[in-house]
Each structure stands twice: as structure tokens, then as C-alpha cells.
Design an enzyme around this catalytic site. Structure first.
Site, PDB file in Angstrom:
ATOM      1  N   SER A 138       0.877  -1.360  -0.136  1.00  0.00           N
ATOM      2  CA  SER A 138      -0.051   0.083  -0.092  1.00  0.00           C
ATOM      3  C   SER A 138       0.925   1.255  -0.158  1.00  0.00           C
ATOM      4  O   SER A 138       1.994   1.330   0.582  1.00  0.00           O
ATOM      5  CB  SER A 138      -1.239   0.154   1.250  1.00  0.00           C
ATOM      6  OG  SER A 138      -1.435   1.299   1.454  1.00  0.00           O
ATOM      7  N   TYR A 153      -1.252  -0.742  10.341  1.00  0.00           N
ATOM      8  CA  TYR A 153      -1.588  -1.081   9.069  1.00  0.00           C
ATOM      9  C   TYR A 153      -0.293  -0.716   8.216  1.00  0.00           C
ATOM     10  O   TYR A 153       0.335  -1.321   7.412  1.00  0.00           O
ATOM     11  CB  TYR A 153      -2.733  -0.418   8.433  1.00  0.00           C
ATOM     12  CG  TYR A 153      -3.018  -0.806   7.009  1.00  0.00           C
ATOM     13  CD1 TYR A 153      -3.580  -2.063   6.486  1.00  0.00           C
ATOM     14  CD2 TYR A 153      -2.607   0.291   5.990  1.00  0.00           C
ATOM     15  CE1 TYR A 153      -3.833  -2.325   5.027  1.00  0.00           C
ATOM     16  CE2 TYR A 153      -3.117   0.085   4.507  1.00  0.00           C
ATOM     17  CZ  TYR A 153      -3.574  -1.265   4.224  1.00  0.00           C
ATOM     18  OH  TYR A 153      -3.662  -1.398   2.939  1.00  0.00           O
TER      19      TYR A 153
HETATM   20  P1  NAD Z   1     -11.011  -6.132   0.252  1.00  0.00           P
HETATM   21  O1  NAD Z   1     -11.488  -6.179   1.709  1.00  0.00           O
HETATM   22  O2  NAD Z   1     -11.808  -6.129  -0.647  1.00  0.00           O
HETATM   23  O3  NAD Z   1      -9.978  -7.445   0.092  1.00  0.00           O
HETATM   24  C1  NAD Z   1      -9.345  -7.928   1.165  1.00  0.00           C
HETATM   25  C2  NAD Z   1      -9.637  -9.529   1.206  1.00  0.00           C
HETATM   26  O4  NAD Z   1      -8.609 -10.068   1.847  1.00  0.00           O
HETATM   27  C3  NAD Z   1     -11.046  -9.864   1.418  1.00  0.00           C
HETATM   28  O5  NAD Z   1     -11.246 -10.711   0.594  1.00  0.00           O
HETATM   29  C4  NAD Z   1     -10.849 -10.445   2.875  1.00  0.00           C
HETATM   30  O6  NAD Z   1     -11.813 -11.594   3.221  1.00  0.00           O
HETATM   31  C5  NAD Z   1      -9.354 -11.136   2.675  1.00  0.00           C
HETATM   32  N1  NAD Z   1      -8.756 -11.435   4.131  1.00  0.00           N
HETATM   33  C6  NAD Z   1      -8.598 -10.621   5.117  1.00  0.00           C
HETATM   34  N2  NAD Z   1      -7.895 -11.395   6.192  1.00  0.00           N
HETATM   35  C7  NAD Z   1      -7.995 -12.494   5.615  1.00  0.00           C
HETATM   36  C8  NAD Z   1      -7.685 -13.730   6.146  1.00  0.00           C
HETATM   37  N3  NAD Z   1      -6.933 -13.908   7.727  1.00  0.00           N
HETATM   38  N4  NAD Z   1      -7.552 -15.061   5.504  1.00  0.00           N
HETATM   39  C9  NAD Z   1      -7.869 -15.092   4.424  1.00  0.00           C
HETATM   40  N5  NAD Z   1      -8.474 -13.925   3.857  1.00  0.00           N
HETATM   41  C10 NAD Z   1      -8.467 -12.767   4.482  1.00  0.00           C
HETATM   42  O7  NAD Z   1      -9.828  -5.006  -0.075  1.00  0.00           O
HETATM   43  P2  NAD Z   1      -8.820  -4.808  -1.096  1.00  0.00           P
HETATM   44  O8  NAD Z   1      -8.773  -3.421  -1.328  1.00  0.00           O
HETATM   45  O9  NAD Z   1      -9.322  -5.531  -2.305  1.00  0.00           O
HETATM   46  O10 NAD Z   1      -7.518  -5.418  -0.393  1.00  0.00           O
HETATM   47  C11 NAD Z   1      -6.870  -6.230  -1.119  1.00  0.00           C
HETATM   48  C12 NAD Z   1      -5.247  -5.742  -0.737  1.00  0.00           C
HETATM   49  O11 NAD Z   1      -5.198  -4.473  -1.249  1.00  0.00           O
HETATM   50  C13 NAD Z   1      -4.894  -5.732   0.739  1.00  0.00           C
HETATM   51  O12 NAD Z   1      -3.805  -5.927   1.182  1.00  0.00           O
HETATM   52  C14 NAD Z   1      -5.189  -4.226   1.126  1.00  0.00           C
HETATM   53  O13 NAD Z   1      -4.279  -3.908   2.179  1.00  0.00           O
HETATM   54  C15 NAD Z   1      -4.596  -3.783  -0.180  1.00  0.00           C
HETATM   55  N6  NAD Z   1      -4.775  -2.248  -0.581  1.00  0.00           N
HETATM   56  C16 NAD Z   1      -5.967  -1.795  -0.504  1.00  0.00           C
HETATM   57  C17 NAD Z   1      -6.272  -0.531  -0.813  1.00  0.00           C
HETATM   58  C18 NAD Z   1      -7.515   0.207  -1.184  1.00  0.00           C
HETATM   59  O14 NAD Z   1      -7.615   1.464  -1.136  1.00  0.00           O
HETATM   60  N7  NAD Z   1      -8.743  -0.612  -1.383  1.00  0.00           N
HETATM   61  C19 NAD Z   1      -5.099   0.465  -0.867  1.00  0.00           C
HETATM   62  C20 NAD Z   1      -3.678   0.069  -0.753  1.00  0.00           C
HETATM   63  C21 NAD Z   1      -3.627  -1.527  -0.761  1.00  0.00           C
END
Ligand code: NAD
Length: 251
Positions: A138, A153
């Protein structure tokens, strides 16, 4: 990009970036292991996959469930070419309130330890296939988030960045590439969950923290992940690709 006969593991594939990534790899002909905690949601994503795929229900903060991801993938497909450590959580907590400690433990277990563990378990198989790892970090791993209560985070993503560099260093001699993508705000659940019960927070607020005044779609991040996993990126390892709509620069 073509991933014919390649085997890709995507964690957190039931929603957001992970779902978009699993669907894109399948569109590009890869066989995909979709990992997540919610089988109903995973099945909906799997229904959009046009190649062979496997659903593995796993909470990646639990070691035995992480082991099962690799075991089931090898039983089904016999090899591993691409590991996408995408699953992540964000839990608030501050130094003053002291709740940063419990947030830290949970966030590190999912965002860092599980990714490290899965990489270790996949290493021999990735070496055998001359495969690759993409870690989803991120922009918050580069600069602390301005909301202030997401420090654990940010710390987890900074740790993931360094892990990626170290893994690239160690595994490069075996022909395995490791890279990181660092998104800014993306239109997914994790970011809206951040708002919690505060209904005054809207997408406009997230757009406003970027130079380009926009929030990315999960598919944009999936495309970058697929590019890095492809042969087109054969010269790229140990890199961190910031794809944040200019979020860091605006600060
Ligand atoms: P999201 O919440 O849709 O996806 C996160 C996924 O991880 C979910 O499906 C959740 O169920 C799964 N997850 C969490 N803990 C888990 C566990 N213990 N076991 C199995 N699965 C687990 O959000 P996203 O944005 O798609 O996130 C994906 C990645 O992108 C993450 O690592 C997040 O930190 C990163 N990210 C997101 C953003 C944003 O703005 N959306 C920005 C920077 C980084």
C-alpha cells in the site's frame, strides 16, 4: 499476456483486488487457486473464472490453513507458478489509547506473517517453475496514513515491502522474481470499512486525497499484478510499483 498452463494462487480472492486478479489471470488462461474465508463469495468469483480453478477456504492467519492452501493446490494442479499475497486487513488503533498493540498483532499476522509463511511454503515449487511472487502492499507502507489511527496497517505494509526486497534478493539466484504493488485508494470494501459508522465519509473524500482526484478500480491493480507476473516483466525484481493516483505526492 498469456498464462496458458500456469498455476496462480491468489489470497483474498473473494472480493476487491483479489477477485479482479483471479478473474484476470483466468481470462489470460491460467489455472487459479482462489483463497478466502467466505466460500459463498469465493464461489461467486469462481463462477467468473473460465479456466480450471480451485476454491480453498482458509483463514491465512492460521498456520495449518496456510499449509492447506499449498497442499490442495499441488494436489489439484501439481505445481505453482505465481503467488499473489493479496489478502489484507486494516484495524484502527492509537498509541495514546494503547489499542494499537492488539491491532498490530492481528494486522501483522494477516498482512505480513501469512505472506511470509506462504512464500516459504511455495518457495521450492516457485524455484522449480521459475515462478514469481507479487505482494500487495500500500502507499500507506511508504508514508503513514494521515488519518493517524492506521499506524499498525502502515507498519505492516512497510514490513511487507522489506520482506519483498529480501525475498527478491534471496530467490533471484534461483530464478524467482518478487515484486510489490502499492496502491493508493481503490474502490473496495477495505477502504469503506475504514469509514466505519461514519456515514459522512464518501468516495469523494478518498478521491480528494489524490493528485488525479480519482479512486482506482480493482481491475487496474489486477492488470499491474498480471503484468509483473508475466514474461514481459522478466527483467523486474525487487521493485515496488506505486499505483496511487498521486496520493503520496499530494501529501
Ligand atoms: P478487500 O477487503 O475487498 O479485500 C481484502 C481481502 O482479504 C478480503 O477478501 C478479505 O476477506 C481477505 N482477508 C482478510 N483477512 C484474511 C484472512 N485472515 N484470511 C483470508 N483472507 C483474508 O479490499 P482490497 O482493497 O481488495 O484489499 C486487497 C489488498 O489491497 C489488501 O492487502 C489491502 O491492504 C491492499 N490495499 C487496498 C487499498 C484500497 O484502497 N482498497 C489500498 C492499498 C492497498
Amino acid at each position: 499476456m498469456s498464462f496458458v498452463s500456469k498455476v496462480v494462487i491468489v489470497t483474498g480472492a473473494s472480493s476487491g483486488i483479489g477477485a479482479a486478479t483471479a478473474i484476470l489471470f483466468s481470462k489470460e488462461k491460467a489455472n487459479v487457486t482462489l483463497v478466502g474465508r467466505n466460500e459463498t463469495k469465493l464461489a461467486k468469483v469462481a463462477a467468473l473464472c473460465i479456466t480450471k480453478h480451485l476454491i480453498v477456504k482458509a483463514d491465512i492467519s492460521k498456520e495449518d490453513e496456510v499449509r492447506n492452501i499449498v497442499k490442495r493446490t499441488l494436489e489439484e494442479f501439481g505445481k505453482i507458478d505465481v503467488l499473489v499475497n493479496n489478502a489484507g486487513i486494516m484495524i484502527g488503533g492509537t498509541i495514546k489509547a494503547g489499542d494499537i498493540l492488539s491491532a498490530y498483532d492481528s494486522v501483522m499476522a494477516t498482512n505480513v506473517r501469512a505472506a511470509v509463511h506462504l512464500t516459504c511454503l511455495c518457495a521450492d515449487h516457485l524455484i522449480a517453475s521459475k515462478g514469481t511472487v507479487i505482494n500487495v502492499s500500500s502507499a500507506a507502507g511508504i508514508v503513514v496514513q494521515s488519518t493517524g489511527d492506521m499506524l499498525s496497517y502502515s507498519m505492516s505494509k512497510a514490513a511487507l515491502n522489506i520482506f519483498s526486497q529480501g525475498a527478491a534478493l534471496e530467490l533471484s539466484k534461483h530464478g524467482v522474481r518478487v515484486n510489490t504493488v502499492s496502491p493508493g485508494p481503490v474502490a473496495t470494501d477495505i477502504i469503506m470499512n475504514m469509514a466505519g459508522s461514519d456515514t459522512t465519509i464518501t468516495w469523494k473524500d478518498f478521491e480528494g486525497i489524490t493528485l488525479l482526484n480519482r479512486v482506482s478500480e480493482p481491475e487496474e491493480i489486477a492488470e499491474l499484478i498480471a503484468y509483473l507476473a508475466s514474461d514481459k516483466a522478466r527483467g523486474i525484481t525487487g521493485s515496488n510499483f506505486v499505483c496511487d493516483n498521486g496520493c503520496i505526492l499530494k501529501r
